[in-house]
Motif scaffolding. Structure first.
Motif, PDB file in Angstrom:
ATOM      1  N   GLY A  64       1.787   6.129   5.605  1.00 22.09           N
ATOM      2  CA  GLY A  64       0.422   5.577   5.494  1.00 22.09           C
ATOM      3  C   GLY A  64      -0.023   4.699   6.634  1.00 22.09           C
ATOM      4  N   ASN A  65       0.306   5.071   7.880  1.00 27.58           N
ATOM      5  CA  ASN A  65      -0.245   4.359   9.028  1.00 27.58           C
ATOM      6  C   ASN A  65       0.162   2.903   9.129  1.00 27.58           C
ATOM      7  OD1 ASN A  65      -1.645   6.501  10.040  1.00 27.58           O
ATOM      8  ND2 ASN A  65      -3.468   6.067   8.830  1.00 27.58           N
ATOM      9  N   ARG A  66       1.280   2.522   8.562  1.00 27.04           N
ATOM     10  CA  ARG A  66       1.611   1.097   8.612  1.00 27.04           C
ATOM     11  C   ARG A  66       2.814   0.851   9.496  1.00 27.04           C
ATOM     12  NH1 ARG A  66      -1.648  -2.734   6.674  1.00 27.04           N
ATOM     13  NH2 ARG A  66      -0.017  -3.860   5.591  1.00 27.04           N
ATOM     14  N   LEU A  67       2.777   1.321  10.715  1.00 25.07           N
ATOM     15  CA  LEU A  67       3.925   1.177  11.596  1.00 25.07           C
ATOM     16  C   LEU A  67       3.650   0.153  12.681  1.00 25.07           C
ATOM     17  CD1 LEU A  67       5.146   4.787  12.263  1.00 25.07           C
ATOM     18  CD2 LEU A  67       6.122   3.083  10.761  1.00 25.07           C
TER      19      LEU A  67
END
Lengths: 352, 587
Positions: A200-203
């Motif tokens: 979910g794009n949380r890197l």
């Protein structure tokens, strides 16, 4: 079934004889007690030949130097002096923009605290970037080579020995992977895999770089096993019709044992050669991908990334580019030459 | 105006997805504005000259002939005049298409002059009807005459949701019945918010007063399009020219050649020269390599120019040996650091961010040079009339932040090492420069005691994520800066702050809705135009002092790097871009 010894075997026998004579002559001058005439395995023969190959030894020294540099990078970097401006010892990640002027160029050159100067724009220590930059190259090169060798050998053994539909499937798989346009697929796949793993794009930057690192190894393995698999399969196909295998099968030796005890030892030569040539290829490929932006990302130090960043500064700050380019070239050259030497050492037909 | 350079800078962020909308008021159009402009600090504002007549005076020593190549990093999506709201296409269209009014440079200052119209328009007494009369003898590239109905058709076409999706939206707000009009194809063909009363007269009917309409009708949306020749979506392949040049060969996404338009009459044009034989635009080039080649100036590179910010690796050259191949000047854009005040609720935390912000380090990491930016302390750039020059504590536009002070401010606000304040933002992770800038920003903010969660996404995706008010970030949402559409703060503050701006569905400075901000905007908009300037200036200070929703980091500068054979290359201070209409080639 051909019962007579083939010409190749003859040459091997001659070759070994010649080797023995050579070593005998050499030893006769020195230590006469080491008169070992019997029972040298092909591996042993190759190793002895390798030891006498000056190029191989020089290459080995270079490779060991880089491996030690990578392993002890933090210690080596800590040998640099404390920077008088920042008041701290340089490390690989910390930016020091106070060492940079407003056009992005370093205000300090090579010094005791920065052996290779500092990076334009960010002010990170270039020696630290260089030393730590050897790590991903070597880890990726060696681990990917090891993994792809294991996969290639296993599939090659299975396909070559079992034959039938297993062989057909494996051959098809080899052809399929060989037909994929490697660079194109990799450039497309890396970001996709990264997104998939991320969910979910949380890197953060560090997580992205770690993921990229493992994705790179995986990709190199996935696209690197086919050559060896094909080679092993071909060899096994011919070996399995030989008398000693036939004999083993006749007295009921289990398949596993035939594969690993009877056949595999005969393939050590080609496998080592293939693996030793794969390492530099993978290192160069990692640098290429990082250069193209599909490999490692900030903040990981990588030679490929440094080369990409430094090329535009070459005219005004060549010091940024040289260490990585030289490091990469020398390491790849050394590994390749060593691979060549190993091949020569194992290849009974080669003479130097 | 939207910001194309941001695509190449990459480092900073995407820019305003919110399209600007102004709202100015009563008063007479010309004298007041002219007076304001004269008093402005950098003289970059557009004065108005309703009596300007063609042709433009010849430039001393200028020669005719030669091709000019313009190579730059971004790529225009299309060339539909109705769809343009970008700096680069505005410059290209200034060569080919004439609107009702246009800007021209006089001694480096922009002046608004009549273009197709005979003057800068005449408002009715109530200010709700504006009349423009077209000049005689204006022809299209094919020799057919330009009619008032064509301007009207173009104006209507700018409402089309498909053909003009990226265009400005002022016309929706101000034109009578414009709010829900869908253009001549999808809406009522006979809509009469804009109408042609005869072949020469264009009449605008307004919903409310629109004092700055003469500026607005210089936009590409008011370049005539003959209805019979409109190919809708394919019109962009060859927009019919009225200016000194016309489309010769256009390969979408790659390049465009312009050649002379034989039917352009210099006597009618008070703004344009036509010295070169043609222009060649090349898109998507590598900035550094292009600039290197231009500075070396061999072969075709000697007649090439590039308007991307000069790369820092080339700065030593343009400061010394290649000084004559570079111009810089003001731009209409201000870069900012934006925060989400609905998530960072404590103003003292927002102030601490401003205090900690490592401006110099970010510039260095991004490779910005002092040629491409100037330190900013206000949201309104210096060339806007009435702009107040003030300094709010911590917002200096210079230096490398004060981590110790920020730490103390955070401690006073109740955040310490055991309970750090977490900053969450998205950054572009498919661009090397953006990655480097992020490293610097992250480490410096961490040094000031913040916990930093930097979420990396590809650039294209980031634009979408940070443009939505409900994203998971708490700072660095769009807009990352703002470029004024005309030199008045009513094209800066109302479109970016407050409830109205937020109601358009995008993100704003602060993503914040506040009754006091809204009422202040409304109050200033009611004032006569001459009195608005200083009031906007005061509001600018109030917003930064009392709200700190976003803080300015630097004023952008326009850069042009050009080959040795190009002469009279100037920066257009109102566009922050190269002025193409006055260049000549020394062969």
């Amino acid at each position: 079934m051909d019962g007579t010894p083939g010409s190749a075997t003859d040459i091997v026998a001659d070759e070994i004889e010649a080797e023995k004579l050579e070593s005998e002559q050499a030893r006769a001058l020195g230590d006469a007690t080491l008169d070992v005439r019997t029972g040298r395995s092909p591996g042993r023969v190759a190793f002895d030949r390798l030891k006498k190959d000056k190029v191989a030894i020089v290459c080995l020294v270079i490779i060991i130097f880089f491996i030690l540099l990578a392993i002890f990078a933090p210690l080596v970097v800590a040998l640099q002096a404390v920077d008088p401006v920042t008041g701290a010892k340089a490390d690989v990640g910390t930016v020091h923009t106070e060492l940079i002027d407003f056009n992005g160029l370093p205000t300090v050159g090579m010094s005791a605290s920065h052996w290779l100067g500092v990076e334009p724009r960010l002010g990170r220590d270039l020696f630290a970037r260089f030393a730590f930059g050897a790590r991903p190259s070597l880890i990726i090169g060696f681990s990917a080579a090891a993994a792809s060798t294991i996969i290639g050998v296993s599939l090659g053994l299975m396909g070559g020995y079992l034959g039938g539909w297993v062989d057909k499937a494996i051959t098809w798989l080899i052809d399929f992977f060989l037909s994929l346009p490697l660079l194109l697929v990799v450039l497309a796949v890396v970001p996709i895999v990264q997104l998939r793993i991320a969910g979910g794009n949380r890197l953060t930057a560090e997580q992205t770089s770690t993921i990229r690192f493992w994705v790179l190894i995986a990709i190199l393995v996935i696209f690197g096993w086919m050559g060896l698999a094909r080679l092993v399969r071909g060899e096994v196909k011919s070996l399995r019709e030989r008398e000693f295998v036939q004999a083993a099968r006749a007295i009921g030796v289990p398949t596993r044992q035939i594969l690993f005890k009877e056949i595999l030892p005969n393939l050590v030569g080609p496998i080592i050669v293939s693996a030793s040539i794969a390492v530099p290829t993978y290192i160069a490929f990692e640098a290429t991908l990082s250069y193209l932006g599909a490999g490692l990302v900030e903040p990981t130090a990588s030679w490929g990334r440094t080369i990409a960043d430094a090329q535009n500064y070459f005219e005004i700050y060549p010091l940024w580019l040289w260490p990585s380019v030289i490091g990469l070239s020398v390491l790849v050259l050394a590994l390749t030459l060593l691979g060549d030497s190993i091949r020569d050492a194992f290849d009974p037909t080669s003479r130097r | 105006m939207r910001w194309t350079k941001v695509l190449t800078v990459g480092a900073v962020a995407s820019l305003g997805l919110v399209t600007a909308c102004g709202a100015p008021q009563s008063g007479s159009n010309t004298p007041g504005a002219t007076k304001d402009a004269a008093g402005s600090p950098e003289g970059a504002t557009a004065a108005l000259d309703p009596n300007a007549k063609g042709p433009v005076p010849e430039i001393d020593g200028a020669k005719k002939g030669g091709m000019v190549t313009v190579a730059y990093a971004s790529t225009p999506a299309n060339f539909d005049p109705s769809d343009q709201f970008y700096q680069d296409t505005a410059a290209i269209f200034s060569l080919t298409n004439r609107a009702l009014t246009t800007f021209t440079l006089r001694d480096g200052k922009a002046v608004l002059v009549p273009d197709l119209a005979t003057d800068l328009g005449t408002p009715s007494d109530d200010g709700l009807t504006w009349t423009f009369t077209l000049k005689d003898g204006i022809k299209y590239e094919d020799g057919s005459p330009v009619k008032a109905a064509d301007v009207v058709f173009a104006a209507k076409r700018s409402f089309d949701p498909d053909l003009a999706a990226n265009g400005p939206t002022y016309q929706r707000e101000f034109f009578k019945g414009g709010a829900d009009y869908k253009g001549p194809y999808q809406g009522d063909k006979n809509w009469n918010g804009v109408e042609a009363t005869d072949d020469k007269t264009v009449v605008f009917h307004l919903e409310k007063k629109f004092q700055t309409l003469p500026y607005f009708v210089s936009f590409n949306q008011f370049t005539p399009i003959p209805e019979a020749k409109d190919k809708k979506a394919d019109y962009q392949l060859h927009p019919i020219a009225t200016g000194p040049y016309m489309f010769d060969k256009y390969t979408p996404g790659t390049e465009l050649y312009l050649k002379r338009n034989p039917n352009w009459d210099p006597a009618t044009d008070p703004a344009r020269h036509n010295y070169p034989d043609g222009y060649h635009f090349k898109w998507g080039v590598d900035t550094v390599k292009t600039q290197q080649a231009i500075l070396a100036s061999t072969g075709d590179d000697a007649t090439t120019l590039n308007w991307d910010p000069i790369d820092s690796s080339l700065a030593p050259q343009i400061e010394t040996t290649k000084k004559d191949q570079f111009v810089e000047g003001p731009s209409s854009c201000v870069y900012t650091t934006n925060m989400d005040a609905t998530k960072i609720k404590d103003i003292n935390v927002r102030r601490a961010i401003a205090v900690a912000w490592p401006i110099d380090s970010i510039h260095k990491a991004a490779g910005d040079t002092t040629h491409s930016f100037a330190p900013a302390t206000t949201m309104i750039p210096p060339q806007i009339p009435g702009r107040l020059d003030f300094k709010v504590d911590g917002v200096t536009g210079q230096g490398d932040g004060d981590p110790a002070k920020a730490k103390k401010m955070l401690a006073d606000a109740g955040y310490g090492t055991d309970k750090p304040f977490e900053l969450i933002y998205y950054y572009t992770n498919d661009d090397a420069t953006a990655q480097k800038v992020n490293q610097v920003r992250k480490q410096k903010l961490q040094a000031a005691g913040f916990k930093v969660t930097d979420i990396g996404v590809p650039g294209k995706e980031r634009r979408g994520i940070v443009g939505k008010p409900n994203g998971k970030y708490n700072m660095l949402q769009s807009p990352a800066g703002w470029c004024f559409d005309w030199p008045s703060a009513d094209s800066i503050i109302p479109p970016t702050f407050g409830t109205i701006a937020l109601s358009q569905g995008g993100t704003t400075f602060g993503n914040f809705s506040d009754a006091k901000i809204d009422s202040e905007i409304k109050r200033i908009q009611q004032l006569p135009i001459e009195e608005q300037g200083p009031e906007w200036g005061k509001m600018d200070e109030m917003l930064l002092k009392d709200y700190m929703l976003a803080f300015p980091t630097y004023y952008d500068k326009g850069n042009t790097t050009f080959g040795t054979k190009l002469k009279n290359v100037q920066n257009n201070p109102n566009k922050g871009n190269t002025e193409l209409t006055s260049i000549w080639v020394d062969q």
